[in-house]
Design a protein around this motif. Structure first.
Motif, mmCIF file in Angstrom:
data_model
loop_
_atom_site.group_PDB
_atom_site.id
_atom_site.type_symbol
_atom_site.label_atom_id
_atom_site.label_comp_id
_atom_site.label_asym_id
_atom_site.label_seq_id
_atom_site.Cartn_x
_atom_site.Cartn_y
_atom_site.Cartn_z
ATOM 1 N N THR A 156 0.733 -1.258 0.033
ATOM 2 C CA THR A 156 0.071 -0.109 0.196
ATOM 3 C C THR A 156 0.974 0.798 -0.054
ATOM 4 O O THR A 156 2.118 1.016 0.707
ATOM 5 C CB THR A 156 -0.585 0.221 1.165
ATOM 6 O OG1 THR A 156 -1.418 -1.136 1.221
ATOM 7 C CG2 THR A 156 -1.996 1.052 1.322
ATOM 8 N N ILE A 157 0.284 1.851 -0.842
ATOM 9 C CA ILE A 157 1.030 3.632 -1.371
ATOM 10 C C ILE A 157 0.671 4.825 -0.675
ATOM 11 O O ILE A 157 -0.287 5.078 -1.064
ATOM 12 C CB ILE A 157 1.652 3.516 -2.525
ATOM 13 C CG1 ILE A 157 2.968 2.503 -2.460
ATOM 14 C CG2 ILE A 157 2.945 4.928 -2.335
ATOM 15 C CD1 ILE A 157 3.399 2.332 -4.206
ATOM 16 N N ASP A 158 1.066 5.402 0.031
ATOM 17 C CA ASP A 158 0.280 6.781 0.394
ATOM 18 C C ASP A 158 1.130 8.042 0.582
ATOM 19 O O ASP A 158 1.596 7.676 1.208
ATOM 20 C CB ASP A 158 -0.422 6.863 2.004
ATOM 21 C CG ASP A 158 -1.330 7.540 2.044
ATOM 22 O OD1 ASP A 158 -1.522 8.899 1.555
ATOM 23 O OD2 ASP A 158 -1.573 7.832 3.026
ATOM 24 N N ASN A 159 1.126 8.604 -0.655
ATOM 25 C CA ASN A 159 1.536 9.371 -0.983
ATOM 26 C C ASN A 159 0.783 11.079 -1.364
ATOM 27 O O ASN A 159 0.982 11.832 -1.798
ATOM 28 C CB ASN A 159 1.610 9.500 -2.723
ATOM 29 C CG ASN A 159 3.745 10.405 -2.598
ATOM 30 O OD1 ASN A 159 4.064 10.666 -1.523
ATOM 31 N ND2 ASN A 159 3.888 10.548 -3.198
ATOM 32 N N ARG A 160 -0.398 10.915 0.058
ATOM 33 C CA ARG A 160 -1.434 12.258 -0.276
ATOM 34 C C ARG A 160 -0.411 13.228 0.599
ATOM 35 O O ARG A 160 0.461 13.087 1.354
ATOM 36 C CB ARG A 160 -2.137 12.184 -0.034
ATOM 37 C CG ARG A 160 -3.225 11.687 0.326
ATOM 38 C CD ARG A 160 -4.385 10.742 0.914
ATOM 39 N NE ARG A 160 -3.898 9.574 1.437
ATOM 40 C CZ ARG A 160 -5.217 9.291 2.677
ATOM 41 N NH1 ARG A 160 -6.059 9.469 3.131
ATOM 42 N NH2 ARG A 160 -4.077 8.989 3.484
ATOM 43 N N ASP A 161 -0.088 14.419 0.269
ATOM 44 C CA ASP A 161 0.972 14.978 0.537
ATOM 45 C C ASP A 161 2.144 14.902 0.713
ATOM 46 O O ASP A 161 2.688 15.679 1.655
ATOM 47 C CB ASP A 161 0.232 15.226 2.173
ATOM 48 C CG ASP A 161 -0.593 16.407 2.472
ATOM 49 O OD1 ASP A 161 -1.544 16.862 1.144
ATOM 50 O OD2 ASP A 161 -1.603 15.634 3.059
ATOM 51 N N GLY A 162 2.497 14.249 -0.113
ATOM 52 C CA GLY A 162 3.706 13.910 -0.379
ATOM 53 C C GLY A 162 4.560 13.099 0.976
ATOM 54 O O GLY A 162 5.377 13.334 0.670
ATOM 55 N N GLY A 194 4.937 10.086 0.901
ATOM 56 C CA GLY A 194 5.594 8.204 0.081
ATOM 57 C C GLY A 194 5.411 7.291 1.132
ATOM 58 O O GLY A 194 6.558 6.558 1.446
ATOM 59 N N LEU A 195 4.145 7.464 2.240
ATOM 60 C CA LEU A 195 4.445 6.090 3.036
ATOM 61 C C LEU A 195 4.151 4.982 2.026
ATOM 62 O O LEU A 195 3.320 4.658 1.841
ATOM 63 C CB LEU A 195 3.166 6.456 4.137
ATOM 64 C CG LEU A 195 3.165 5.091 5.332
ATOM 65 C CD1 LEU A 195 4.272 5.119 5.766
ATOM 66 C CD2 LEU A 195 2.119 5.435 6.234
ATOM 67 N N ILE A 196 4.823 3.838 2.431
ATOM 68 C CA ILE A 196 5.389 2.862 1.808
ATOM 69 C C ILE A 196 4.696 1.332 2.873
ATOM 70 O O ILE A 196 5.364 1.455 3.758
ATOM 71 C CB ILE A 196 6.169 2.448 0.909
ATOM 72 C CG1 ILE A 196 6.383 3.318 0.059
ATOM 73 C CG2 ILE A 196 6.702 0.465 0.414
ATOM 74 C CD1 ILE A 196 7.655 3.292 -1.373
ATOM 75 N N THR A 197 3.860 0.615 2.763
ATOM 76 C CA THR A 197 3.221 -0.189 3.879
ATOM 77 C C THR A 197 2.753 -1.700 3.317
ATOM 78 O O THR A 197 2.186 -1.805 2.186
ATOM 79 C CB THR A 197 2.499 0.307 4.515
ATOM 80 O OG1 THR A 197 2.509 1.556 5.420
ATOM 81 C CG2 THR A 197 1.740 -0.763 5.610
ATOM 82 N N ASP A 198 4.410 -2.915 3.339
ATOM 83 C CA ASP A 198 3.694 -4.086 3.126
ATOM 84 C C ASP A 198 2.080 -4.252 3.459
ATOM 85 O O ASP A 198 2.058 -3.880 4.817
ATOM 86 C CB ASP A 198 4.934 -5.192 3.670
ATOM 87 C CG ASP A 198 6.391 -4.441 2.926
ATOM 88 O OD1 ASP A 198 6.209 -4.414 1.975
ATOM 89 O OD2 ASP A 198 7.573 -4.529 3.467
ATOM 90 N N GLY A 199 1.386 -5.024 2.757
ATOM 91 C CA GLY A 199 0.136 -6.033 3.064
ATOM 92 C C GLY A 199 -0.961 -4.918 2.737
ATOM 93 O O GLY A 199 -1.102 -3.687 1.986
#
Length: 107
Positions: free
Chosen positions: A50-56, A58-63
């Protein structure tokens, strides 16, 4: 109109050889009937990233994004005249793959 037929697995595990054969027959019927656009299976959620790049951020989480007992395991995109036809196709697909199928129109 195009519809997404989402195959929902509730932990039943991998498809059986009999289910695979029934899915092949269903797919052939979609193609012969002119309904087929695209279809594919998906890996289980534990293989997701899962990738969360809201507001830059750049959070990448496995699962997976959410923990749930039910998850998307595959899908068909079909071309159908109306929702009634799409629902009939989904019912046939559900029987073939032995899983629940959710129907959504595409924009």
């Amino acid at each position: 109109m195009q519809y997404l037929l989402s195959v929902i697995d509730d932990g039943t595990g991998p498809s059986t050889p009999a289910e695979d054969a029934a899915i092949d027959v269903f797919n052939a019927g979609l193609q012969a009937g002119g309904y087929w656009v695209y279809a594919n299976g998906l890996t289980t959620p534990d293989m997701a990233t899962t990738i969360d790049n809201r507001d830059g951020a750049g959070l990448i989480t496995d699962g997976p994004f959410v923990e749930t007992k039910e998850y998307l395991i595959g899908f068909w995109i079909v071309e159908a005249e109306d929702l009634d036809v799409a629902l009939k196709l989904a019912a046939d697909g559900s029987k073939a793959c032995n899983r629940k199928v959710e129907v959504r129109p595409l924009h």
